[in-house]
Design a protein around this motif. Structure first.
Motif, PDB file in Angstrom:
ATOM      1  N   ILE A   1      -1.597   6.085   6.883  1.00  0.00           N
ATOM      2  CA  ILE A   1      -2.356   5.097   6.117  1.00  0.00           C
ATOM      3  C   ILE A   1      -2.667   5.680   4.739  1.00  0.00           C
ATOM      4  CG2 ILE A   1      -4.437   3.683   6.040  1.00  0.00           C
ATOM      5  CD1 ILE A   1      -2.551   2.924   8.261  1.00  0.00           C
ATOM      6  N   ARG A   2      -2.355   4.934   3.697  1.00  0.00           N
ATOM      7  CA  ARG A   2      -2.667   5.391   2.339  1.00  0.00           C
ATOM      8  C   ARG A   2      -3.155   4.210   1.504  1.00  0.00           C
ATOM      9  NH1 ARG A   2       1.111   4.094  -1.427  1.00  0.00           N
ATOM     10  NH2 ARG A   2       3.160   3.361  -0.704  1.00  0.00           N
ATOM     11  N   ALA A   3      -3.783   4.537   0.400  1.00  0.00           N
ATOM     12  CA  ALA A   3      -4.316   3.506  -0.496  1.00  0.00           C
ATOM     13  C   ALA A   3      -3.215   2.996  -1.416  1.00  0.00           C
ATOM     14  CB  ALA A   3      -5.466   4.080  -1.324  1.00  0.00           C
ATOM     15  N   ALA A   4      -3.320   1.710  -1.761  1.00  0.00           N
ATOM     16  CA  ALA A   4      -2.351   1.108  -2.679  1.00  0.00           C
ATOM     17  C   ALA A   4      -3.058  -0.004  -3.447  1.00  0.00           C
ATOM     18  CB  ALA A   4      -1.150   0.551  -1.927  1.00  0.00           C
ATOM     19  N   VAL A   5      -2.560  -0.285  -4.647  1.00  0.00           N
ATOM     20  CA  VAL A   5      -3.112  -1.348  -5.475  1.00  0.00           C
ATOM     21  C   VAL A   5      -2.195  -2.553  -5.392  1.00  0.00           C
ATOM     22  CG1 VAL A   5      -3.728  -2.054  -7.817  1.00  0.00           C
ATOM     23  CG2 VAL A   5      -4.229   0.270  -7.039  1.00  0.00           C
ATOM     24  N   LYS A   6      -2.754  -3.684  -5.004  1.00  0.00           N
ATOM     25  CA  LYS A   6      -2.004  -4.928  -4.899  1.00  0.00           C
ATOM     26  C   LYS A   6      -2.347  -5.800  -6.101  1.00  0.00           C
ATOM     27  CE  LYS A   6      -1.069  -8.766  -1.762  1.00  0.00           C
ATOM     28  NZ  LYS A   6       0.356  -8.669  -2.005  1.00  0.00           N
ATOM     29  N   THR A   7      -1.325  -6.346  -6.737  1.00  0.00           N
ATOM     30  CA  THR A   7      -1.513  -7.112  -7.972  1.00  0.00           C
ATOM     31  C   THR A   7      -0.975  -8.524  -7.808  1.00  0.00           C
ATOM     32  OG1 THR A   7      -1.272  -5.078  -9.274  1.00  0.00           O
ATOM     33  CG2 THR A   7      -1.040  -7.170 -10.447  1.00  0.00           C
ATOM     34  N   VAL A   8      -1.747  -9.484  -8.280  1.00  0.00           N
ATOM     35  CA  VAL A   8      -1.318 -10.887  -8.338  1.00  0.00           C
ATOM     36  C   VAL A   8      -1.451 -11.328  -9.797  1.00  0.00           C
ATOM     37  CG1 VAL A   8      -1.691 -13.237  -7.517  1.00  0.00           C
ATOM     38  CG2 VAL A   8      -2.121 -11.302  -5.986  1.00  0.00           C
TER      39      VAL A   8
ATOM     40  N   SER B   1      -5.256  -0.861   1.920  1.00  0.00           N
ATOM     41  CA  SER B   1      -4.634   0.201   2.716  1.00  0.00           C
ATOM     42  C   SER B   1      -3.307  -0.287   3.268  1.00  0.00           C
ATOM     43  CB  SER B   1      -5.549   0.613   3.880  1.00  0.00           C
ATOM     44  OG  SER B   1      -6.780   1.102   3.399  1.00  0.00           O
ATOM     45  N   ILE B   2      -2.287   0.580   3.176  1.00  0.00           N
ATOM     46  CA  ILE B   2      -0.975   0.247   3.714  1.00  0.00           C
ATOM     47  C   ILE B   2      -0.473   1.415   4.557  1.00  0.00           C
ATOM     48  CG2 ILE B   2      -0.394  -1.239   1.765  1.00  0.00           C
ATOM     49  CD1 ILE B   2       1.436   1.012   0.771  1.00  0.00           C
ATOM     50  N   LYS B   3       0.524   1.138   5.374  1.00  0.00           N
ATOM     51  CA  LYS B   3       1.133   2.175   6.208  1.00  0.00           C
ATOM     52  C   LYS B   3       2.483   2.543   5.589  1.00  0.00           C
ATOM     53  CE  LYS B   3       0.715   1.859  10.648  1.00  0.00           C
ATOM     54  NZ  LYS B   3       0.875   1.422  12.055  1.00  0.00           N
ATOM     55  N   ASP B   4       2.689   3.820   5.299  1.00  0.00           N
ATOM     56  CA  ASP B   4       3.954   4.240   4.701  1.00  0.00           C
ATOM     57  C   ASP B   4       5.014   4.409   5.771  1.00  0.00           C
ATOM     58  OD1 ASP B   4       3.413   6.629   5.956  1.00  0.00           O
ATOM     59  OD2 ASP B   4       2.725   7.659   4.158  1.00  0.00           O
TER      60      ASP B   4
END
Length: 886
Positions: free
Chosen positions: A641-648, A633-636
């Motif tokens: 608050i919205r969902a986001a995909v974090k990639t490593v 979850s991130i803050k725009d």
């Protein structure tokens, strides 16, 4: 006008002041509607009402608003009181004008007080003379720090001074009963700032202390210009950086005869009032910047020169070439410009006049083009974009003409967020800083914090916001640069610059036959004692981090066997900029790296046993899939608050140490298993090396040189695709556990051996390296022990223990019953470690209890006499047969 509008437009405070009524600190006063010695009237500013608590008052029991107060005060009807209130509202502007006149009168009187103080202060006179100024001819005052007065006729003056922030009542009384006041700008010389009518509108204070503690002060709501507004017929106007510089020019008659002078308030001090005054000059032909000869002064001239050239089309904008490290006043002190006693004795040799005459030939002193010397000397500005100073990654510096910025703690790696702790410093007031946390991806947060910082530092908010916008872009670029690995750099710039001599030595080494054997010999000379096969095996695995197909090693051994020391030594032979050694890993830490932060990195886990299951899962995914994805979850920018995909992203290579290899079954399938040598022979080698090092017999400098040489060799390797024309001709033993994965690991290791020999290998038409027979043989020789471990159901350290037990028991007879203490004394092993080994052998049914008692100790017998030597010979023969048939 409605009654509600009257109440909204006429505060109760204004009504009280109109009747010269001033409540105390508790908002109480003596009631004006009856005889009152003790304050009984309470004022409520929140509700804009007043209430008298005295029963003798005619208003007792009634809460009065502004209209009621006027009605009772002047004994009017309700209608008459409303009309009176309207009159008070209409006279509001007149009241403001009267208050403004009062402020001017206060400032004028206090400035006269300060000017008189100069004649009574020897230290003030000496300071003014040291600045090459004449206090008898220059309008300058001195603030000694306190103001004493006890006469009632000056109470109004004192109250006004307190209101504008010039005095502060400290509550002390002198012997004569006078009240003492702290005066704003203690131990400062004082200059008057004037409005367009020539009245004192503000005061400027400059500290007379040493240079390090020298400070500048202005009253709140700064207004006025120094020395005054330019005359309407001004044709040539000189702008100085500081007031004391302008005061210096005022003492040169030849300059004042040809120019008008106006002081800015520092490098960020060309205010709206200055600009309005300049724009009002209809006959203005030229604006001359005479700022300090330092980077801040140069930057300010560029910034304001460009602004004025746009505001004043057709007006010439020039700059005086102030010598480096100098300003107008310092030039006056160091050159002949007259004396304090007779400042008028100046001639054509005056340095200030000379510099003004040379302004048309101004040359740029940096990469920025300040002013063109061609044509009409108009501004020709091409300012270079300010750059980040990342020499200290924990405090990134950014300097503009407006302010200095410090990003404390450095940059975080999250691509969807840019939160920083930012310190902002006004170059003119370095002792004053603003420190705030900024979310640079939140415009509202940036705007709010910027306004707060601008008010504190006395800077323009719009200029700060423009700087922070540029800083955001630069920080984004720096973060992307940090997240890009050198071999993925689109510009192709390497992270490490190698000189040609070292490069030639490394290339010669990489082109010599027997490269793997030569590298192994150098590893031994770099301080890795013994472990001849394991060390070259680990070196090949570690070096794969640069390639497309990376490798992983799981090093097993008992506590104190040297497994961690071994992997740290091998990791130290890799370029340090590409190695990350981890002692502890939290459950979700892998998911918090930047997208490319781990890409083509060697991870070194000093102790895998303490890693939590979730972290192990992430590590397995990085090893297999070479990418981690997580939903978070991130803050725009709107604060939602919205969902986001974090990639490593990987790939990674890894070296891990553990005492419990059998636990990591999933990891073991993805990694080469390597058992450290715990034999007595290896122990003797280690002890001998330790003793030699303690005796000074080891050349540590040579070890460091070899280490650096091997690091440079790795830097010269490039990732290639590899084809193995003999891949179908080598079959691993059927007895191997999880043969699919092991075969994949074997083929990957052959590729890595070929890649290490890339300078000696041919390429096909597609640029792919072609593996040779030698590469397959070398790979089999190096990883044979790892293949054997895959066949054996005992892990490496347990196998070594069991072979030692079998060797001891075979000398006693295979039917010999033994106890634990008997083995501990024979093998010189700790009780805990032996207990772990015995428990595993019992569960695998390699040994069994044959008697004894819990109190006296159990007896054991070996039930499974496997022949590991025969199996080893069999597997070796199978592989050699296939290799010889190539």
């Amino acid at each position: 006008m409605e009654i509600d509008e009257i109440k909204a437009g006429l505060p109760l405070k204004n009504v009280l002041q109109h009747y010269q009524l001033y409540p105390d600190k508790q908002a109480r006063l003596c009631c004006p509607f009856h005889e009152d010695k003790t304050p009984s009237l309470q004022v409520y500013y929140k509700t804009q009402t007043a209430y008298c608590f005295s029963s003798n008052c005619s208003t007792h029991g009634k809460s009065m608003d502004v209209i009621d107060f006027i009605m009772h005060k002047e004994n009017l009807t309700k209608h008459e009181a409303i009309e009176k209130a309207k009159q008070l509202i209409g006279g509001h502007n007149t009241t403001n004008q009267a208050q403004q006149l009062t402020k001017q009168a206060v400032l004028t009187k206090m400035f006269s007080y300060f000017k008189n103080a100069v004649h009574n202060s020897k230290s003030a006179q000496e300071y003014i003379k040291s600045r090459n100024l004449d206090f008898k001819q220059t309008e300058v005052g001195y603030n000694a720090g306190q103001y004493h007065h006890g006469t009632r006729k000056d109470e109004a003056l004192i109250k006004s001074c307190i209101e504008i922030g010039l005095l502060q009542d400290i509550g002390n009384k002198s012997r004569t009963g006078e009240t003492a006041y702290n005066v704003f700008g203690k131990w400062c010389v004082v200059f008057g700032l004037k409005d367009k009518d020539g009245h004192i509108a503000g005061l400027y204070f400059r500290s007379t202390l040493n240079d390090k503690e020298s400070k500048h002060f202005y009253l709140k709501d700064r207004a006025g210009l120094y020395p005054n507004y330019p005359k309407p017929d001004t044709k040539k106007l000189i702008l100085t950086e500081a007031i004391i510089d302008a005061a210096t020019l005022l003492q040169v008659p030849e300059i004042m005869a040809a120019y008008s002078v106006m002081a800015c308030y520092g490098t960020n001090g060309l205010t709206d009032e200055h600009i309005k005054a300049i724009k009002s000059l209809t006959d203005l032909e030229e604006v001359i910047f005479f700022f300090d000869g330092d980077p801040a002064g140069t930057a300010a001239v560029n910034k304001y020169g460009k602004s004025l050239s746009e505001l004043l089309p057709g007006t010439k904008i020039t700059a005086v070439p102030t010598p480096d490290g100098e300003d107008i006043n310092s030039l006056a002190q160091g050159h002949v410009v007259g004396t304090a006693a007779d400042p008028g004795t100046v001639g054509k040799g005056n340095i200030l006049i000379h510099l003004l005459d040379e302004r048309a030939e101004q040359k740029p002193k940096s990469d920025q083009v300040l002013f063109s010397t061609e044509k009409n000397n108009e501004v020709a500005i091409s300012p270079a974009t300010p750059a980040l100073d990342c020499s200290n990654p924990h405090q990134i510096k950014f300097t503009t003409a407006t302010a200095k910025y410090y990003v404390q703690g450095g940059l975080k790696k999250e691509a969807d967020s840019l939160k920083i702790t930012l310190a902002i410093e006004n170059p003119a007031l370095p002792y004053l800083k603003s420190r705030l946390k900024y979310d640079l991806y939140n415009d509202k947060d940036v705007e709010r914090n910027t306004k707060e910082a601008a008010e504190k530092l006395n800077l323009r908010a719009d200029l700060l916001q423009a700087d922070i916008s540029l800083l955001t872009d630069l920080l984004e670029a720096e973060r992307d640069k940090q997240g890009t690995k050198p071999n993925e750099n689109p510009a192709g710039a390497p992270a490490y610059q190698m000189n040609e001599e070292n490069k030639k030595k490394c290339l010669d080494f990489l082109n010599k036959p027997g490269l793997i054997q030569n590298i192994n010999a150098l590893i031994g000379k770099a301080g890795v004692t013994g472990e001849e096969t394991n060390r070259i095996f680990l070196y090949c695995i570690a070096s794969s981090y640069k390639m497309h197909d990376t490798l992983h090693a799981l090093v097993q051994g008992s506590s104190g066997s040297g497994k961690t020391h071994l992997i740290i030594k091998i990791a130290g032979l890799m370029p340090p900029e590409d190695v990350t050694a981890l002692t502890r890993v939290t459950e979700s830490s892998f998911y918090n790296y930047g997208e490319y932060e781990l890409s083509h990195t060697l991870l070194c886990f000093e102790d895998l046993d303490g890693m939590k299951e979730e972290a192990l899962l992430a590590l397995r995914e990085l090893m297999s899939r070479e990418v981690l994805t997580s939903s978070t979850s991130i803050k725009d920018e709107s604060g939602n608050i919205r969902a986001a995909v974090k990639t490593v992203r990987g790939p990674i290579a890894s070296l891990s140490a553990t005492t419990k290899g059998e636990i990591y079954e999933d990891n073991m399938g993805r990694a080469f298993l390597i058992a450290v040598d715990e034999s007595k022979a290896q122990t003797k080698k280690i002890i001998q090396y330790q003793n030699d090092k303690a005796a000074g017999l080891t050349d540590t400098t040579k070890e460091k040189d070899i280490k650096a040489f091997l690091q440079n060799c790795i830097r010269l390797l490039k990732p290639y695709e590899v084809i193995n024309p003999y891949a179908n001709k080598i079959q691993l033993p059927d007895e191997v556990h999880k043969i699919r994965r092991l075969n994949e690991l074997y083929q990957a290791f052959v590729k890595q051996v070929t890649l290490l020999n890339q300078y000696q290998r041919k390429k096909d038409g597609k640029g792919r390296l072609i593996a040779e027979k030698e590469d397959l043989k070398t790979a089999c020789d190096i990883m044979f022990e790892s293949i054997l471990l895959k066949v054996d159901e005992l892990d490496g350290s347990l196998r070594q223990y069991f072979e030692q037990v079998k060797g001891y028991i075979s000398g006693k007879g295979k039917d010999h019953e033994f106890t634990r203490i008997e083995l501990r004394q024979q093998l010189k092993m700790g009780k805990t470690l032996q207990h772990n080994y015995m428990s595993k052998l019992l569960s695998l049914e390699y040994i069994r209890q044959s008697g004894g008692h819990i109190n006296r100790g159990f007896h054991y017998k070996i039930t499974h006499w496997d022949d590991m030597a025969a199996l080893r010979a069999k597997l070796k023969e199978q592989l050699n047969h296939q290799l010889n048939a190539l």
